[in-house]
Scaffold this active site. Sequence first.
Site, short mmCIF file in Angstrom:
data_model
loop_
_atom_site.label_atom_id
_atom_site.label_comp_id
_atom_site.label_asym_id
_atom_site.label_seq_id
_atom_site.Cartn_x
_atom_site.Cartn_y
_atom_site.Cartn_z
N LYS A 126 0.86 -1.18 0.00
CA LYS A 126 0.00 0.00 0.00
C LYS A 126 0.90 1.23 0.00
CE LYS A 126 -4.47 1.06 0.34
NZ LYS A 126 -5.69 0.31 -0.01
N ASP A 166 -7.03 4.26 -4.44
CA ASP A 166 -7.69 4.12 -3.13
C ASP A 166 -8.29 5.51 -2.87
OD1 ASP A 166 -7.85 2.26 -0.59
OD2 ASP A 166 -7.27 4.19 0.21
#
Length: 447
Positions: A126, A166
């Site tokens: 991430k 995201d």
Amino acid sequence: MEDKIKAFMDEVIARNGHEPEFIQAVQEVAETVIPYIVSQDIYHGKNILLRMVEPERLISFRVAWVDDDGEIHVNRGYRIQMNSAIGPYKGGLRFHPTVNASVLKFLAFEQVFKNSLTTLPMGGGKGGSDFDPKGKSDDEVMRFCHAFMTELCRHIGPNTDVPAGDIGVGAREIGFLFGMYKKIRNEFTGVLTGKGLSWGGSLIRPEATGYGTVYFADSMLKTKNESFEGKNVVISGSGNVAQYAAEKVLQLGGKVLTLSDSAGYIHDKDGIDPEKLAYVMDLKNNKRGRISEYANKYQNATFYKGETPWKVACDIALPCATQNELNGDDAAALIKNGCIAVAEGANMPSTPEAIHAFHDARILFAPGKASNAGGVATSGLEMSQNSLRISWTREEVDERLKGIMADIHDSCIAYGKEDDGYCNYVKGANIAGFVKVADAMLAQGVI
Ligand SMILES: NC(=O)C1=CN([C@@H]2O[C@H](COP(=O)(O)OP(=O)(O)OC[C@H]3O[C@@H](n4cnc5c(N)ncnc54)[C@H](OP(=O)(O)O)[C@@H]3O)[C@@H](O)[C@H]2O)C=CC1
Ligand SMILES: O=C(O)CCC(=O)C(=O)O
């Protein structure tokens, strides 16, 4: 068992004590996975979970960029490469002022389990930045994305690490990021997912997280001979995940009562129908407006400033905004008002207190790492299409997505069913996700 979990968490806290979100995510996994590890001889003495909580690599870098007035700004960029035991690192990029190492480590840690659940060969990662795209011009966003990629491009690649979107990173940002990667590396590869359709993107990727969440919720409902037909559904958020969760709920015959953003929520007693949802999509994706504007356009809707939607009576709740947006009191209100199922579209939106309340009330509860896995799964399908240099039809991708979500549901049942027949989907997802990664780590030795 309590002693073992506490000893493990003491070690995690000693090393990461200043990272509350990361500790919260690890605690949940430790509580469910350590008892399993203890019951399986092959994992004894291997310290697998301790290895899994330490990122393989944590990259932090300066991002300097110039705004429209010529002023120079500095943001911090990150990529957390958490675990590559079963495939290249894979996971989104978040651009939001709240981004820090704790938030990204929790997201990267959850991503490892989620990606494992998809059955596709993807490790977990991430990244992102504390940059806030809100209120910036398209040119400013482009300059920031280009500056961000000038550093990130050294650390990623189609067989190394494949980022995606995201919060705060959608089609616009992926385009700017991809453009700069292609220019610097002089190669056209599937290095990012969520790309535009004419340059390597996959049909259904924009819809996949929201659709997948609803497919998963539908599988849970079927275990109780229930469905979305005629159900009142409360949704938080109004971004990518919330929009397509709402679309799929409508297609399955449910009524969507709410949407929200960080300023508050709107409640439309008549339901948000397809035409109203199209208005929201245009408002949010093109005009970059606020959800409060919905209540100006539709007279029967009310905007509740600074509040979350969980006190609105419903059958099904889909938290699709952000972490820790649904607390113990919210869970109590949902249960009291007759909610029968909660499926997380966001990552870790329910606090530990809320999850305990759902479990104690024996209502259906799906953790995000299972129910929102459709997004990254379809990213995996985009990677496959890029490698094969072909494009599957909308129907083909949607069928694969449905199949993957059904498989994840089955895995949760296999590891999460309790003696009284109740399925603890948190336990099921954590153990099923763990097993595949742990077995790969065992096979690859101590590295
Ligand atoms: N996109 C994807 O494919 C996937 C996303 N997720 C998760 O889903 C969630 C939503 O992501 P996505 O829809 O892509 O992001 P978007 O940026 O498209 O939308 C985010 C939404 O959440 C709201 N929001 C953000 N922060 C807060 C906050 N602190 N309080 C209340 N509302 C907030 C935003 O409101 P505002 O505009 O006011 O900021 C916006 O409505 C995140 O948890 C993400 O990690 C999970 C799997 C895949
Ligand atoms: O599609 C991806 O790679 C990212 C999805 C994501 O960030 C997530 O599942 O939280």
